[in-house]
Design a protein around this motif. Structure first.
Motif, short mmCIF file in Angstrom:
data_model
loop_
_atom_site.label_atom_id
_atom_site.label_comp_id
_atom_site.label_asym_id
_atom_site.label_seq_id
_atom_site.Cartn_x
_atom_site.Cartn_y
_atom_site.Cartn_z
N ARG A 1 -48.10 108.26 -16.00
CA ARG A 1 -48.63 108.89 -14.79
C ARG A 1 -49.34 107.83 -13.93
NH1 ARG A 1 -47.78 114.20 -14.81
NH2 ARG A 1 -47.64 115.28 -16.82
N ARG A 2 -49.28 108.01 -12.63
CA ARG A 2 -49.75 106.99 -11.71
C ARG A 2 -51.25 106.73 -11.81
NH1 ARG A 2 -46.70 104.68 -7.94
NH2 ARG A 2 -44.52 105.34 -7.81
N ASP A 3 -52.02 107.69 -12.28
CA ASP A 3 -53.45 107.45 -12.40
C ASP A 3 -53.79 106.65 -13.65
OD1 ASP A 3 -52.74 109.60 -14.03
OD2 ASP A 3 -54.76 110.44 -13.99
N PHE B 1 -35.23 106.94 -11.03
CA PHE B 1 -36.35 107.74 -10.54
C PHE B 1 -36.30 108.07 -9.06
CE2 PHE B 1 -37.83 104.97 -14.02
CZ PHE B 1 -38.16 105.92 -14.95
N GLY B 2 -35.32 107.53 -8.34
CA GLY B 2 -35.19 107.84 -6.92
C GLY B 2 -34.70 109.26 -6.72
N GLU B 3 -34.55 109.65 -5.46
CA GLU B 3 -34.11 111.01 -5.14
C GLU B 3 -32.77 111.30 -5.82
OE1 GLU B 3 -33.25 113.87 -1.24
OE2 GLU B 3 -34.02 111.82 -1.01
N GLY B 4 -32.74 112.35 -6.64
CA GLY B 4 -31.54 112.69 -7.38
C GLY B 4 -31.27 111.77 -8.56
N ALA C 1 -41.08 110.39 -8.91
CA ALA C 1 -41.57 109.08 -8.50
C ALA C 1 -42.97 109.14 -7.90
CB ALA C 1 -40.61 108.46 -7.51
N ASP C 2 -43.37 110.27 -7.33
CA ASP C 2 -44.71 110.35 -6.76
C ASP C 2 -45.77 110.64 -7.82
OD1 ASP C 2 -43.78 112.92 -7.25
OD2 ASP C 2 -44.75 113.80 -5.49
#
Length: 457
Positions: free
Chosen positions: A306-308, A105-108, A117-118
């Motif tokens: 999802r983060r929520d 899930f990191g960049e790329g 990731a956000d």
């Protein structure tokens, strides 16, 4: 009962006495070990008692061993993790967990485009069933005020979880209401409707007009839709083009959550996630993956939400939440799959396998098979009543012909004038399979079909 294996040592089959029989009738074979796709079985009863068989695994170990048996990649990861990785729970940050999640899930990252990731976060569980329990828990907590312990403002009326006829999401208590088969639910606890409970309703899978009508009538009450991208236990039922995306749209428009059960389909349909179409990824609020995620060495699952979507503090702690050893095995396996282009190869293999199954089984044995269907390396060949009525004999004939397959229960009788779906033979070989392996599997299935016809005449 004892058996003298090829090394000359004597082994006891005490598990036949001591291990709980969860099937009603066990298969009369024992396993002496495996390498790659080949398992060594032995007959445990009858005139051929003691005879050993080399059996090709067309099931992938309950659809979990995507790298087959004895994978050096998995072996190396396990050894290193046991020696170096430690065993902290998720209360303590783990370097192994960090490396896995950054890889994904990191960049790329491997899945970063689908699950930024956000916008998403992740948890782990012991099994697909437990992962689905957490997914359902996240949906229920979403309408709940964690501080006041009562329904959140504007969400209290959402008391329907929509599921599908023929669905399978696991055996554990929380997800049993999602199954509409009476056999699995009768006599067991059900979810109370009040207070703070929910009602599960079922509609036919793959019928877009039925889904639209349901949302037109009840959309403001739907809390979540729980769906398999390809229905597994129902008989490897692939929905029509556009169906999954339309269900996602209905959820978005009505404010309902979409929970995708990808425990079975993960890494089997020619891509990691079957919730996809020609337009790309189909958005979900929660996705649960499992089975192949553990590379045949561990039972594990991952819940991507999802983060929520969260739970009350300490309300979903799990001993098995992405432990370091688990993370090491997952990362090593996924890196290997990616580096070797296994998913791309599986698409070609799946097309070849589908053609062979249709021509050499369905067309050649109309008394035994009605239809072949599937995606990637996950295929189902539906049985006729004749074969389904003697399923135990049918499966033994396959094993004695050198191939191990599993059988899905079938969707049975469904509403909406949909036809009866008989039990279905699942042919889902590991990702390490070649076209030659697929040909041999089909040849042995054909031989097993002939054997069954001869012995059941």
């Amino acid at each position: 009962m004892t058996h003298e294996n090829r090394s000359g040592t004597t082994e006891s089959w005490f598990d036949r006495t001591m291990h709980m029989d969860q099937y009603g009738t066990r298969l009369p074979f024992g396993s002496l070990g495996a390498k790659g796709l080949t398992h060594r079985f032995v007959e445990l009863s009858g005139a051929d008692r003691g005879r050993e068989l080399d059996v090709l695994d067309a099931s992938g170990g309950y659809a979990s061993a995507c790298l087959g048996a004895g994978s050096p990649v998995v072996s190396a990861a396990l050894t290193r993790a046991v020696e170096e990785a430690g065993y902290v729970t998720d209360e303590i940050h783990s370097w192994e967990r960090a490396k896995l999640l950054e890889f994904l899930f990191g960049e790329g990252g491997l899945w970063a485009e689908r699950f930024p990731a956000d916008e998403y976060h992740v948890a782990g569980r012991n099994s697909g069933s437990e992962g689905m329990e957490l997914a359902l828990r996240l949906a229920l907590e979403h309408r709940f005020d964690h501080r006041r312990l009562r329904p959140a403002q504007g969400r209290g009326q959402r008391d329907i979880v929509l599921a599908f006829e023929g669905a399978w999401h696991g055996w554990t208590g929380g997800v049993l209401p999602l199954l509409n088969k009476r056999h699995y639910r009768v006599g067991l606890p059900s979810v109370a409707t009040e207070p703070y409970g929910f009602t599960v309703q079922h509609i036919p899978f793959g019928q877009v007009d039925v889904a639209r009508d349901f949302f037109a009538r009840h959309g403001d009450r739907v809390l979540a839709v729980v769906i398999e991208a390809v229905q597994g236990d129902a008989g490897i039922l692939v929905p029509p083009a556009g169906y999954l995306r339309e269900v996602a749209r209905l959820c978005t428009d009505s404010g309902a959550l979409l929970v995708a059960d990808e425990v079975l389909t993960f890494a089997k349909t020619g891509q990691f996630f079957a919730m996809s179409d020609e337009q790309g990824p189909i958005p979900t609020d929660v996705t649960v993956v499992g089975k192949s995620l553990g590379m045949g060495a561990l039972s594990t699952s991952m819940v991507i939400a999802r983060r929520d979507l969260t739970v009350r503090a300490t309300g979903a702690i799990s001993t098995s939440d992405l432990r370091p050893l688990t993370c090491a095995v997952i990362r090593a396996g996924l890196e290997h799959i990616q580096a070797e282009g296994m998913l791309e190869k599986s698409r070609e293999l799946g097309e070849h396998l589908a053609k062979r199954l249709d021509e050499d089984l369905v067309t050649a044995y109309p008394d035994l098979y009605t239809e072949s269907r599937g995606a990637g390396v996950m295929h189902g060949v539906e049985l006729t009543r004749r074969a389904a009525d003697r399923l135990g004999e049918f499966r033994e004939a396959m094993i004695r012909s050198g191939v191990f397959v599993e059988f899905m229960g079938g969707a049975g009788r469904r509403s909406g004038n949909l036809r009866y779906v008989f039990p279905t033979m699942r042919v889902a070989p590991p990702l390490i399979s070649t076209a030659t392996d697929a040909d041999t599997i089909v040849e042995r299935l054909s031989a097993g079909s002939r054997r069954f016809l001869e012995t059941s005449a």
